[in-house]
Design a protein around this motif. Sequence first.
Motif, PDB file in Angstrom:
ATOM      1  N   THR A  43      32.859  81.553  -0.594  1.00 25.66           N
ATOM      2  CA  THR A  43      32.258  82.878  -0.522  1.00 25.66           C
ATOM      3  C   THR A  43      33.062  83.764   0.424  1.00 25.66           C
ATOM      4  OG1 THR A  43      30.823  82.259   1.336  1.00 25.66           O
ATOM      5  CG2 THR A  43      29.983  81.854  -0.903  1.00 25.66           C
ATOM      6  N   ASP A  44      32.707  85.040   0.452  1.00 25.66           N
ATOM      7  CA  ASP A  44      33.370  85.968   1.373  1.00 25.66           C
ATOM      8  C   ASP A  44      33.152  85.544   2.822  1.00 25.66           C
ATOM      9  OD1 ASP A  44      34.945  88.046   0.288  1.00 25.66           O
ATOM     10  OD2 ASP A  44      33.166  88.949  -0.601  1.00 25.66           O
ATOM     11  N   GLN A  45      31.939  85.079   3.118  1.00 24.80           N
ATOM     12  CA  GLN A  45      31.647  84.645   4.482  1.00 24.80           C
ATOM     13  C   GLN A  45      32.499  83.448   4.874  1.00 24.80           C
ATOM     14  OE1 GLN A  45      29.752  86.038   6.766  1.00 24.80           O
ATOM     15  NE2 GLN A  45      30.230  84.428   8.251  1.00 24.80           N
ATOM     16  N   GLU A  46      32.639  82.501   3.970  1.00 19.69           N
ATOM     17  CA  GLU A  46      33.460  81.323   4.248  1.00 19.69           C
ATOM     18  C   GLU A  46      34.931  81.704   4.409  1.00 19.69           C
ATOM     19  OE1 GLU A  46      30.841  77.895   1.918  1.00 19.69           O
ATOM     20  OE2 GLU A  46      32.337  79.077   0.840  1.00 19.69           O
ATOM     21  N   PHE A  47      35.386  82.675   3.604  1.00 17.05           N
ATOM     22  CA  PHE A  47      36.770  83.109   3.735  1.00 17.05           C
ATOM     23  C   PHE A  47      36.998  83.813   5.069  1.00 17.05           C
ATOM     24  CE2 PHE A  47      40.243  86.159   3.163  1.00 17.05           C
ATOM     25  CZ  PHE A  47      41.245  85.306   2.727  1.00 17.05           C
ATOM     26  N   ALA A  48      36.016  84.603   5.501  1.00 17.24           N
ATOM     27  CA  ALA A  48      36.128  85.269   6.795  1.00 17.24           C
ATOM     28  C   ALA A  48      36.212  84.245   7.927  1.00 17.24           C
ATOM     29  CB  ALA A  48      34.935  86.200   7.008  1.00 17.24           C
ATOM     30  N   GLU A  49      35.420  83.181   7.836  1.00 19.06           N
ATOM     31  CA  GLU A  49      35.480  82.126   8.846  1.00 19.06           C
ATOM     32  C   GLU A  49      36.833  81.410   8.807  1.00 19.06           C
ATOM     33  OE1 GLU A  49      32.175  79.705   7.856  1.00 19.06           O
ATOM     34  OE2 GLU A  49      30.670  81.146   8.544  1.00 19.06           O
ATOM     35  N   LEU A  50      37.335  81.148   7.597  1.00 13.94           N
ATOM     36  CA  LEU A  50      38.643  80.523   7.448  1.00 13.94           C
ATOM     37  C   LEU A  50      39.731  81.393   8.065  1.00 13.94           C
ATOM     38  CD1 LEU A  50      40.611  78.443   6.156  1.00 13.94           C
ATOM     39  CD2 LEU A  50      40.532  79.841   4.080  1.00 13.94           C
ATOM     40  N   LEU A  51      39.641  82.700   7.833  1.00 13.67           N
ATOM     41  CA  LEU A  51      40.626  83.625   8.375  1.00 13.67           C
ATOM     42  C   LEU A  51      40.577  83.653   9.898  1.00 13.67           C
ATOM     43  CD1 LEU A  51      42.758  85.798   7.816  1.00 13.67           C
ATOM     44  CD2 LEU A  51      40.898  87.459   7.650  1.00 13.67           C
ATOM     45  N   ALA A  52      39.367  83.596  10.455  1.00  6.17           N
ATOM     46  CA  ALA A  52      39.235  83.600  11.910  1.00  6.17           C
ATOM     47  C   ALA A  52      39.857  82.359  12.529  1.00  6.17           C
ATOM     48  CB  ALA A  52      37.756  83.699  12.288  1.00  6.17           C
ATOM     49  N   PHE A  53      39.579  81.206  11.955  1.00  9.63           N
ATOM     50  CA  PHE A  53      40.164  79.961  12.474  1.00  9.63           C
ATOM     51  C   PHE A  53      41.684  79.964  12.316  1.00  9.63           C
ATOM     52  CE2 PHE A  53      35.835  78.151  11.981  1.00  9.63           C
ATOM     53  CZ  PHE A  53      35.709  77.630  13.266  1.00  9.63           C
ATOM     54  N   ALA A  54      42.169  80.476  11.181  1.00 14.18           N
ATOM     55  CA  ALA A  54      43.613  80.509  10.946  1.00 14.18           C
ATOM     56  C   ALA A  54      44.314  81.410  11.955  1.00 14.18           C
ATOM     57  CB  ALA A  54      43.904  80.979   9.520  1.00 14.18           C
ATOM     58  N   ASN A  55      43.684  82.532  12.307  1.00 11.20           N
ATOM     59  CA  ASN A  55      44.270  83.443  13.286  1.00 11.20           C
ATOM     60  C   ASN A  55      44.300  82.843  14.680  1.00 11.20           C
ATOM     61  OD1 ASN A  55      45.221  86.048  12.296  1.00 11.20           O
ATOM     62  ND2 ASN A  55      43.177  86.280  11.467  1.00 11.20           N
ATOM     63  N   ALA A  56      43.407  81.911  14.944  1.00  9.27           N
ATOM     64  CA  ALA A  56      43.367  81.299  16.274  1.00  9.27           C
ATOM     65  C   ALA A  56      44.437  80.237  16.461  1.00  9.27           C
ATOM     66  CB  ALA A  56      41.986  80.680  16.519  1.00  9.27           C
ATOM     67  N   LEU A  57      45.084  79.828  15.372  1.00  8.41           N
ATOM     68  CA  LEU A  57      46.118  78.795  15.438  1.00  8.41           C
ATOM     69  C   LEU A  57      47.510  79.427  15.423  1.00  8.41           C
ATOM     70  CD1 LEU A  57      44.595  76.280  12.878  1.00  8.41           C
ATOM     71  CD2 LEU A  57      44.532  76.111  15.371  1.00  8.41           C
ATOM     72  N   PRO A  58      48.499  78.765  15.992  1.00 11.03           N
ATOM     73  CA  PRO A  58      49.859  79.316  15.974  1.00 11.03           C
ATOM     74  C   PRO A  58      50.496  79.205  14.601  1.00 11.03           C
ATOM     75  CG  PRO A  58      49.851  77.138  16.981  1.00 11.03           C
ATOM     76  CD  PRO A  58      48.413  77.503  16.746  1.00 11.03           C
ATOM     77  N   GLY A  59      51.476  80.072  14.359  1.00 13.26           N
ATOM     78  CA  GLY A  59      52.202  80.019  13.101  1.00 13.26           C
ATOM     79  C   GLY A  59      51.844  81.165  12.172  1.00 13.26           C
ATOM     80  N   PRO A  60      52.601  81.334  11.082  1.00 13.03           N
ATOM     81  CA  PRO A  60      52.354  82.408  10.110  1.00 13.03           C
ATOM     82  C   PRO A  60      50.988  82.257   9.449  1.00 13.03           C
ATOM     83  CG  PRO A  60      54.524  81.432   9.789  1.00 13.03           C
ATOM     84  CD  PRO A  60      53.786  80.546  10.742  1.00 13.03           C
ATOM     85  N   ILE A  61      50.289  83.367   9.287  1.00 13.86           N
ATOM     86  CA  ILE A  61      48.935  83.337   8.737  1.00 13.86           C
ATOM     87  C   ILE A  61      48.929  82.864   7.284  1.00 13.86           C
ATOM     88  CG2 ILE A  61      49.061  85.770   8.060  1.00 13.86           C
ATOM     89  CD1 ILE A  61      45.922  83.862   9.240  1.00 13.86           C
ATOM     90  N   ALA A  62      49.951  83.233   6.508  1.00 13.29           N
ATOM     91  CA  ALA A  62      49.966  82.894   5.082  1.00 13.29           C
ATOM     92  C   ALA A  62      50.045  81.389   4.857  1.00 13.29           C
ATOM     93  CB  ALA A  62      51.137  83.592   4.388  1.00 13.29           C
ATOM     94  N   THR A  63      50.937  80.717   5.565  1.00 11.97           N
ATOM     95  CA  THR A  63      51.060  79.272   5.372  1.00 11.97           C
ATOM     96  C   THR A  63      49.822  78.539   5.873  1.00 11.97           C
ATOM     97  OG1 THR A  63      52.293  79.187   7.458  1.00 11.97           O
ATOM     98  CG2 THR A  63      53.573  79.229   5.429  1.00 11.97           C
ATOM     99  N   LYS A  64      49.192  79.056   6.922  1.00  5.87           N
ATOM    100  CA  LYS A  64      47.958  78.418   7.413  1.00  5.87           C
ATOM    101  C   LYS A  64      46.834  78.559   6.395  1.00  5.87           C
ATOM    102  CE  LYS A  64      48.200  80.735  11.263  1.00  5.87           C
ATOM    103  NZ  LYS A  64      47.893  81.288  12.601  1.00  5.87           N
ATOM    104  N   LEU A  65      46.712  79.736   5.790  1.00 10.19           N
ATOM    105  CA  LEU A  65      45.682  79.921   4.765  1.00 10.19           C
ATOM    106  C   LEU A  65      45.963  79.047   3.542  1.00 10.19           C
ATOM    107  CD1 LEU A  65      45.170  83.806   4.863  1.00 10.19           C
ATOM    108  CD2 LEU A  65      43.565  82.052   5.638  1.00 10.19           C
ATOM    109  N   ALA A  66      47.224  78.989   3.135  1.00 13.70           N
ATOM    110  CA  ALA A  66      47.581  78.157   1.981  1.00 13.70           C
ATOM    111  C   ALA A  66      47.259  76.691   2.245  1.00 13.70           C
ATOM    112  CB  ALA A  66      49.062  78.331   1.653  1.00 13.70           C
ATOM    113  N   ALA A  67      47.620  76.214   3.430  1.00 12.66           N
ATOM    114  CA  ALA A  67      47.368  74.805   3.755  1.00 12.66           C
ATOM    115  C   ALA A  67      45.878  74.502   3.784  1.00 12.66           C
ATOM    116  CB  ALA A  67      48.004  74.465   5.104  1.00 12.66           C
ATOM    117  N   GLN A  68      45.081  75.405   4.377  1.00 19.40           N
ATOM    118  CA  GLN A  68      43.646  75.151   4.480  1.00 19.40           C
ATOM    119  C   GLN A  68      42.963  75.203   3.122  1.00 19.40           C
ATOM    120  OE1 GLN A  68      42.060  74.057   7.035  1.00 19.40           O
ATOM    121  NE2 GLN A  68      40.069  74.039   6.033  1.00 19.40           N
ATOM    122  N   LEU A  69      43.345  76.166   2.297  1.00 21.43           N
ATOM    123  CA  LEU A  69      42.750  76.248   0.956  1.00 21.43           C
ATOM    124  C   LEU A  69      43.112  75.024   0.119  1.00 21.43           C
ATOM    125  CD1 LEU A  69      43.322  80.027   0.147  1.00 21.43           C
ATOM    126  CD2 LEU A  69      41.132  78.883   0.525  1.00 21.43           C
TER     127      LEU A  69
END
Length: 202
Positions: A43-69
């Motif tokens: 859901t949108d809420q789950e994606f927002a949470e995923l984005l928040a956690f990804a931003n808190a970690l080091p490294g490029p945001i795109a690869t972190k989102l790809a890896a988590q998804l």
Amino acid sequence: MDFQGYMAISGAMARTGIFGYGGGPSVIPLFRHEAVVRYQWMTDQEFAELLAFANALPGPIATKLAAQLGYQQKGAMGAVVAVIAHIFPTSVAIVALLGVLYTMKESVIVAGMIAAVRPVIAVLLGITAYEFCVKTWGGMGKVLGVVFGVVAFLLLGVLDIHPAFVIMAFLAYGTIHIKLYSWTKRKLSGGSGKHHDKGVSS
């Protein structure tokens, strides 16, 4: 092996890599479209949470989102497939077109193309931000949502605090708030139950 599932992950991540012009925040709406709209993995809420956690970690945001998804869909192998599918097309394009880009970097036509794409990226980011705000208002209420938005803007835009520290602070607040709410609710329900038992026994 679920080839269809891996193909879906590969296709989604390849599209985010190919059409994610500009990198960084510009790819976030593309990830959201694939994960929330096209495949409905979350859901949108789950994606927002995923984005928040990804931003808190080091490294490029795109690869972190790809890896988590990828990991959420197919585990560790899904994460590997997702990251490779995301970075492979652009890596090949960079290697193949590097010489051409160097020769055309001063071209007026190339500069015009870049300038024309930027408004589209700005609109995509604006739409994503608006939808996140709507979800926030639904969960926290408009007043608290606006207050948190102003605080986040001051911390990030005015005080120039690193986003990771701001995100961790907000996550800590949310955790403490939920814990206190649950504790208070248990205490109140327990207290009301005791009073009720006394009334019955007398």
